[in-house]
Design an enzyme around this catalytic site. Structure first.
Site, PDB file in Angstrom:
ATOM      1  N   LYS A  11     -81.807 -71.088  12.342  1.00 51.15           N
ATOM      2  CA  LYS A  11     -81.066 -71.000  11.085  1.00 51.15           C
ATOM      3  C   LYS A  11     -81.703 -71.850   9.968  1.00 51.15           C
ATOM      4  CE  LYS A  11     -76.725 -70.041  13.483  1.00 51.15           C
ATOM      5  NZ  LYS A  11     -75.277 -70.318  13.547  1.00 51.15           N
ATOM      6  N   TYR A  51     -72.562 -61.152  10.156  1.00 59.90           N
ATOM      7  CA  TYR A  51     -71.420 -61.934  10.642  1.00 59.90           C
ATOM      8  C   TYR A  51     -70.078 -61.280  10.305  1.00 59.90           C
ATOM      9  CZ  TYR A  51     -74.268 -65.906  12.164  1.00 59.90           C
ATOM     10  OH  TYR A  51     -75.144 -66.726  12.845  1.00 59.90           O
ATOM     11  N   ASN A 114     -75.605 -75.243  12.629  1.00 61.20           N
ATOM     12  CA  ASN A 114     -75.836 -75.562  14.041  1.00 61.20           C
ATOM     13  C   ASN A 114     -77.171 -75.072  14.589  1.00 61.20           C
ATOM     14  OD1 ASN A 114     -75.142 -72.900  14.118  1.00 61.20           O
ATOM     15  ND2 ASN A 114     -73.518 -73.094  15.643  1.00 61.20           N
ATOM     16  N   HIS A 117     -78.721 -69.500  16.496  1.00 64.00           N
ATOM     17  CA  HIS A 117     -77.737 -68.506  16.929  1.00 64.00           C
ATOM     18  C   HIS A 117     -78.168 -67.970  18.282  1.00 64.00           C
ATOM     19  CE1 HIS A 117     -75.103 -64.996  16.863  1.00 64.00           C
ATOM     20  NE2 HIS A 117     -76.154 -64.294  17.263  1.00 64.00           N
ATOM     21  N   GLU A 128     -77.507 -56.943  17.623  1.00 62.30           N
ATOM     22  CA  GLU A 128     -78.139 -57.927  16.736  1.00 62.30           C
ATOM     23  C   GLU A 128     -79.658 -57.779  16.714  1.00 62.30           C
ATOM     24  OE1 GLU A 128     -74.502 -61.113  17.502  1.00 62.30           O
ATOM     25  OE2 GLU A 128     -76.508 -61.599  18.243  1.00 62.30           O
TER      26      GLU A 128
HETATM   27  P1  CMP Z   1     -73.064 -68.718  15.622  1.00 57.74           P
HETATM   28  O1  CMP Z   1     -73.189 -68.940  17.083  1.00 57.74           O
HETATM   29  O2  CMP Z   1     -74.248 -68.214  14.902  1.00 57.74           O
HETATM   30  O3  CMP Z   1     -71.848 -67.713  15.334  1.00 57.74           O
HETATM   31  C1  CMP Z   1     -70.924 -67.855  14.306  1.00 57.74           C
HETATM   32  C2  CMP Z   1     -71.203 -69.026  13.429  1.00 57.74           C
HETATM   33  O4  CMP Z   1     -70.143 -69.427  12.597  1.00 57.74           O
HETATM   34  C3  CMP Z   1     -71.459 -70.260  14.282  1.00 57.74           C
HETATM   35  O5  CMP Z   1     -72.664 -70.122  14.967  1.00 57.74           O
HETATM   36  C4  CMP Z   1     -71.396 -71.343  13.224  1.00 57.74           C
HETATM   37  O6  CMP Z   1     -72.593 -71.422  12.461  1.00 57.74           O
HETATM   38  C5  CMP Z   1     -70.288 -70.810  12.331  1.00 57.74           C
HETATM   39  N1  CMP Z   1     -69.024 -71.486  12.632  1.00 57.74           N
HETATM   40  C6  CMP Z   1     -68.296 -71.390  13.746  1.00 57.74           C
HETATM   41  N2  CMP Z   1     -67.193 -72.153  13.666  1.00 57.74           N
HETATM   42  C7  CMP Z   1     -67.234 -72.755  12.449  1.00 57.74           C
HETATM   43  C8  CMP Z   1     -66.379 -73.665  11.773  1.00 57.74           C
HETATM   44  N3  CMP Z   1     -65.255 -74.105  12.334  1.00 57.74           N
HETATM   45  N4  CMP Z   1     -66.742 -74.069  10.542  1.00 57.74           N
HETATM   46  C9  CMP Z   1     -67.868 -73.601   9.971  1.00 57.74           C
HETATM   47  N5  CMP Z   1     -68.722 -72.729  10.568  1.00 57.74           N
HETATM   48  C10 CMP Z   1     -68.412 -72.327  11.788  1.00 57.74           C
END
Ligand code: CMP
Length: 140
Positions: A11, A51, A114, A117, A128
């Protein structure tokens, strides 16, 4: 797509922090074979589409803005039981809860930013992967 494949993105936060090489190295060291790889940038529209399943969540707008703010690395990875094996390698969505040695523990900043993905099912891995790659860009 076979069940031994998963889809990942490095990311924008991890790209900005210079972690592309280290993360790809961790992925390969864990025994995943890269069968497709792309350095690209999502438009806000494309990030929203990717998303869409989270559209009703309060963090959706923030997520779309984050995922379209800079380049990402997209990849399709192959390994036995790839989806589960990769989710173990990256750790919990919230890096505060991620196990020691996982990619999110090492490189992620927050639950939103984070670092990586990982697909959550074989079905989503196929969807995806096809979202980002044409068949001619996959070398299995
Ligand atoms: P990902 O595994 O890519 O799938 C959905 C994404 O939403 C997740 O990683 C995070 O980047 C984001 N996400 C999930 N929960 C939260 C949250 N509580 N606040 C902000 N972003 C979130």
């Amino acid at each position: 797509m076979a069940t031994n494949r998963t889809f990942t993105m490095i990311k924008p936060d991890a790209v900005e922090s210079g972690h592309i090489g280290a993360i790809l190295n961790d992925i390969c060291a864990a025994g995943f074979k890269i069968v497709a790889l792309k350095y690209t940038k999502l438009s806000a529209e494309k990030a929203g589409e990717f998303y869409a399943v989270h559209k009703e969540r309060p963090f959706y707008g923030e997520l779309v803005e984050f995922m379209s703010r800079g380049p990402i690395v997209a990849a399709i990875l192959e390994k036995e039981n790839a989806v589960e094996a990769f989710r173990t390698l990256i750790g919990a969505t919230n890096p505060a809860n991620a196990a020691e040695g996982t990619i999110r523990k090492k490189y992620a900043k927050s639950i939103g930013e984070n670092a990586v993905h990982g697909s959550d099912s074989d079905e989503n891995a196929a969807i995806e992967g096809a979202f980002h790659f044409a068949g001619t860009e996959i070398f299995g």
